[in-house]
Design a protein around this motif. Sequence first.
Motif, PDB file in Angstrom:
ATOM      1  N   ASN A 147     119.501  29.155  17.915  1.00 38.79           N
ATOM      2  CA  ASN A 147     119.010  30.192  17.015  1.00 38.79           C
ATOM      3  C   ASN A 147     120.129  31.082  16.488  1.00 38.79           C
ATOM      4  O   ASN A 147     119.972  31.690  15.429  1.00 38.79           O
ATOM      5  CB  ASN A 147     117.935  31.033  17.712  1.00 38.79           C
ATOM      6  CG  ASN A 147     116.563  30.417  17.600  1.00 38.79           C
ATOM      7  OD1 ASN A 147     116.007  30.303  16.516  1.00 38.79           O
ATOM      8  ND2 ASN A 147     116.019  29.967  18.725  1.00 38.79           N
ATOM      9  N   VAL A 165     115.411  34.697  18.620  1.00 38.92           N
ATOM     10  CA  VAL A 165     115.511  34.259  20.016  1.00 38.92           C
ATOM     11  C   VAL A 165     114.147  34.355  20.691  1.00 38.92           C
ATOM     12  O   VAL A 165     113.723  33.434  21.413  1.00 38.92           O
ATOM     13  CB  VAL A 165     116.550  35.105  20.778  1.00 38.92           C
ATOM     14  CG1 VAL A 165     116.498  34.806  22.279  1.00 38.92           C
ATOM     15  CG2 VAL A 165     117.957  34.816  20.249  1.00 38.92           C
ATOM     16  N   ALA A 175     118.730  29.862  22.533  1.00 40.14           N
ATOM     17  CA  ALA A 175     119.470  31.013  22.004  1.00 40.14           C
ATOM     18  C   ALA A 175     120.688  30.558  21.210  1.00 40.14           C
ATOM     19  O   ALA A 175     120.987  31.099  20.138  1.00 40.14           O
ATOM     20  CB  ALA A 175     119.887  31.943  23.145  1.00 40.14           C
ATOM     21  N   ILE A 221     122.554  36.004  25.566  1.00 39.19           N
ATOM     22  CA  ILE A 221     121.894  36.617  24.411  1.00 39.19           C
ATOM     23  C   ILE A 221     122.624  37.898  24.009  1.00 39.19           C
ATOM     24  O   ILE A 221     122.869  38.161  22.823  1.00 39.19           O
ATOM     25  CB  ILE A 221     120.408  36.890  24.713  1.00 39.19           C
ATOM     26  CG1 ILE A 221     119.657  35.562  24.895  1.00 39.19           C
ATOM     27  CG2 ILE A 221     119.767  37.717  23.605  1.00 39.19           C
ATOM     28  CD1 ILE A 221     118.248  35.727  25.412  1.00 39.19           C
TER      29      ILE A 221
END
Length: 445
Positions: A147, A43, A144, A11
């Motif tokens: 997204n 996220v 993640a 992330i």
Amino acid sequence: MLEIFYAMFWILLLAVSIKHIRFFRNIPALPLSSLIIFFLIKVMAGSVYIFVYTYYFDPQTADVHRFFNEGMIIYRSLFDNPLDYLRILTGIDASEPHLQVYYQRLHYWFFPERPPLLNDNRLIIGFNAIANILSFGSIHINSAFANFISFSGLVALYKFGLKHIKNENISWLKLGVFLFPSALFWGSGLTKEVFILPLLGFFLFYFDKALNGSSLSIRQIFLFSSTIFLLLWLKVYVFLLLIPCLIAYFISGKLKRLRPELLFLVISYLVLAVMMMVSLIFLNIDPLAQLAERQNFFMKFSVMVDAGSLIHEVYLEPTFQSILAYTPHALLNVLIRPHLFDSTNPLILKAAIENIFIVGMLAAMAYFGVKNQGFNRIQCLGILFTLLLFIFIGLTTQVYGTLVRLKIPALPLLWISFLSISPYIGKNSVRFSLFSLIPSKRFKK
């Protein structure tokens, strides 16, 4: 614990990469800090989606887990034989007898109601199978990754909207593009919906860019072509309903003396009629029969599983009269269902409040349209696409939980249209940025 740190690493890496990708630079009213915050919000929304469908609903029947689990089955074939992994994903030599050991467990990869070329389940299952190579089978890391792609497409949609709204309303554009509640929740879950808005965003961005005379690079042409292919694969009806709107959008830009709303109605009617005739004559496909069959299938399935949010049990006939007679009910269902009296859980309550807001936007746009004695082409694009999509969804779906999920492609476009016609948002008032109490400046496009 190790999985949590590994997820945080990815992330953080994706968030930092935003700073170094040229596509995200120098966007009006959307500084780097806002971009990173919007990405992190998506996220988190994706993680909330997984949490809800793990602990609030039955994970055994949730699409997010079904698609992920089947992606894991394909991923594990990589360790048995890398060629088998490639065969399953690409379909090349995929009929080898020894692959049946995998196919017997891939129920949604071989969805019985749809042929492989129309099976949109394969897109998200295949994505999970590929993403697992980097995530080592972590559903949150896969979310993640998805997204980040979704967020990039929303930025493209934001750039498309920038060209069509008033300067004083630019600071409000990000709210409807990135934070529309239904689009944020359903568009961040690790299901097919996570890709529909980014595909729509990139498609409109490159379409409008080419329309304005800008030359596209080889990479951009490839991306533009890919979005068309993936839209046809993922949600063919969204693409087909968008075609007449974009043709009218193009022609109204050339024939500026004609009223855009009249031009949109005439051209859309003609294009839809031609599409129906071509499919019937050359492809031997009856669109009305296909529409009624789709509606009947979902109705029977909803009755079979005893869907708690079933609005009513009405089966369409494959005739023009039957479909036309039901169209007002279909549109009304999508506009007002679920309403506040349908609210049995927080998700339904959120959708009910959002429907009030959507109806309010449409009413305000109608008022401003009458006041301004007409609409321009971006307003016509947003309104017509919204109405066409809502009618199609209402005709084919009678479960209001599904109504909420399927209508998200129209919401950002509707918001862009609303901002383009509204003279009041941000005008003659203090404009605050989303994450600061410093008044926003007037932005130049």
